[in-house]
Scaffold this motif. Structure first.
Motif, PDB file in Angstrom:
ATOM      1  N   ASP A  40      -5.611  -6.637   5.486  1.00  0.00           N
ATOM      2  CA  ASP A  40      -5.479  -7.672   4.463  1.00  0.00           C
ATOM      3  C   ASP A  40      -6.081  -7.202   3.136  1.00  0.00           C
ATOM      4  O   ASP A  40      -5.503  -7.422   2.072  1.00  0.00           O
ATOM      5  CB  ASP A  40      -6.190  -8.962   4.912  1.00  0.00           C
ATOM      6  N   HIS A  41      -7.237  -6.549   3.223  1.00  0.00           N
ATOM      7  CA  HIS A  41      -7.905  -6.007   2.037  1.00  0.00           C
ATOM      8  C   HIS A  41      -6.989  -5.021   1.300  1.00  0.00           C
ATOM      9  O   HIS A  41      -7.001  -4.967   0.059  1.00  0.00           O
ATOM     10  CB  HIS A  41      -9.204  -5.314   2.461  1.00  0.00           C
ATOM     11  N   LEU A  42      -6.213  -4.271   2.067  1.00  0.00           N
ATOM     12  CA  LEU A  42      -5.323  -3.260   1.485  1.00  0.00           C
ATOM     13  C   LEU A  42      -3.931  -3.821   1.168  1.00  0.00           C
ATOM     14  O   LEU A  42      -3.037  -3.073   0.770  1.00  0.00           O
ATOM     15  CB  LEU A  42      -5.191  -2.071   2.447  1.00  0.00           C
ATOM     16  N   ASP A  43      -3.752  -5.129   1.352  1.00  0.00           N
ATOM     17  CA  ASP A  43      -2.464  -5.797   1.110  1.00  0.00           C
ATOM     18  C   ASP A  43      -1.335  -5.187   1.936  1.00  0.00           C
ATOM     19  O   ASP A  43      -0.198  -5.055   1.456  1.00  0.00           O
ATOM     20  CB  ASP A  43      -2.106  -5.749  -0.386  1.00  0.00           C
ATOM     21  N   VAL A  44      -1.657  -4.819   3.154  1.00  0.00           N
ATOM     22  CA  VAL A  44      -0.652  -4.285   4.084  1.00  0.00           C
ATOM     23  C   VAL A  44      -0.182  -5.429   4.975  1.00  0.00           C
ATOM     24  O   VAL A  44      -0.994  -6.047   5.672  1.00  0.00           O
ATOM     25  CB  VAL A  44      -1.236  -3.148   4.947  1.00  0.00           C
ATOM     26  N   GLY A  45       1.109  -5.701   4.945  1.00  0.00           N
ATOM     27  CA  GLY A  45       1.665  -6.762   5.772  1.00  0.00           C
ATOM     28  C   GLY A  45       1.905  -6.295   7.190  1.00  0.00           C
ATOM     29  O   GLY A  45       1.164  -6.608   8.113  1.00  0.00           O
ATOM     30  N   ARG A 100       2.652  -8.902  12.694  1.00  0.00           N
ATOM     31  CA  ARG A 100       2.149  -7.839  11.813  1.00  0.00           C
ATOM     32  C   ARG A 100       2.369  -6.452  12.412  1.00  0.00           C
ATOM     33  O   ARG A 100       2.500  -5.468  11.669  1.00  0.00           O
ATOM     34  CB  ARG A 100       0.640  -8.028  11.558  1.00  0.00           C
TER      35      ARG A 100
END
Length: 270
Positions: free
Chosen positions: A81-86, A110
């Protein structure tokens, strides 16, 4: 290599390459360098993210309130989430597979594909759990891993026929001998107790997507024998691959074989 603050502590991670994201979960007592051959190959086609376990590599101490493998899974998802990875693929070896399976069950939307390597999500057999806990007590009392314990612990990770003078074996031994007392007592030993005192999620494995899951295991893995891998694969209904001439850290003992299997599997599941 950057850091992310997760549960109040700095989590160190590698982030290399571009493309579909692959999250690699490492073994207990190893840092991100254990994945070096796979990072080199996969990062040519994917974005590879490798968090280091608490108290391992350059990550901070085990956060307060971390008491279970579900916490490790939640923390890994917080990193994504911190890295904006879905969406991402997840390859977890040993404890990386233990929390990886939990993450995939908790957030199936996810995890695009899942590889469980040299791992087991049932409870630790009681004699083994007691034995490992006795080793933790000794490490805690001594504030280090003395030579007699190194002679016990290091061979667990490799196939019986490995040359004990090899660079792989000796570098791992040296890394354990160098662990400082505070890191052992505050993070490494408590994390070990979480791992080997884990609860049983075997009954939940049928909830994983069989088409998008692969189980792999070194054919000479001592702590996580191939019978356990086969048991999990049958429960999931997925493919099962034995890595020839490999022990617990199968990706380093037979890196070419493992990398080829991973590249093919991940390519198919994109």
């Amino acid at each position: 290599m950057p850091f992310a603050t997760i549960d109040g502590q700095p989590l160190h991670y590698l982030d290399q390459g571009r493309g579909p994201v692959v999250l690699l979960g490492s073994s207990y007592l190893w840092d991100s360098s254990m994945w070096a051959p796979q990072i080199d190959a996969l990062s040519k086609h994917c974005r590879v993210i490798v968090p280091e376990l608490w108290g391992h590599g350059q990550s901070g101490r085990l956060p307060e309130g971390t008491t279970s493998l579900d916490d490790l899974a939640r923390q890994a998802l917080a990193l994504m989430d911190h890295l904006d990875v879905g969406c991402f693929s997840l390859v977890g070896l040993s404890v990386g597979g233990m929390w990886g399976a939990r993450l995939a069950l908790a957030a199936p939307e996810r995890v695009q594909s899942l590889v469980l390597m040299d791992t087991y999500v049932g409870v630790e057999p009681e004699p083994t759990r007691l034995y490992y806990f006795s080793l933790f007590d000794k490490i805690e009392a001594s504030g280090g891993i003395p030579e007699p314990l190194l002679d016990i612990i290091v061979p667990i990770f490799f196939r019986p026929g490995i040359d004990p003078q090899s660079a792989l074996y000796q570098q791992f031994r040296a890394s354990l001998a160098a662990l400082p007392a505070d890191r052992l007592r505050n993070s490494v030993v408590p994390l070990g107790r979480i791992i080997f005192g884990r609860d049983d999620i075997l009954p939940r494995l049928p909830g994983l997507d069989a088409e998008r899951t692969l189980v792999m295991c070194g054919d000479q893995d001592k702590p996580r024998p191939s019978a356990e891998a086969l048991e999990m694969a049958k429960l999931i209904g997925c493919r099962h691959v034995l890595v020839p001439e490999a022990g617990h850290i199968s990706n380093l003992e037979n890196p070419e074989f493992v990398t080829e299997v991973l590249l093919e599997f991940l390519k198919q599941k994109r």
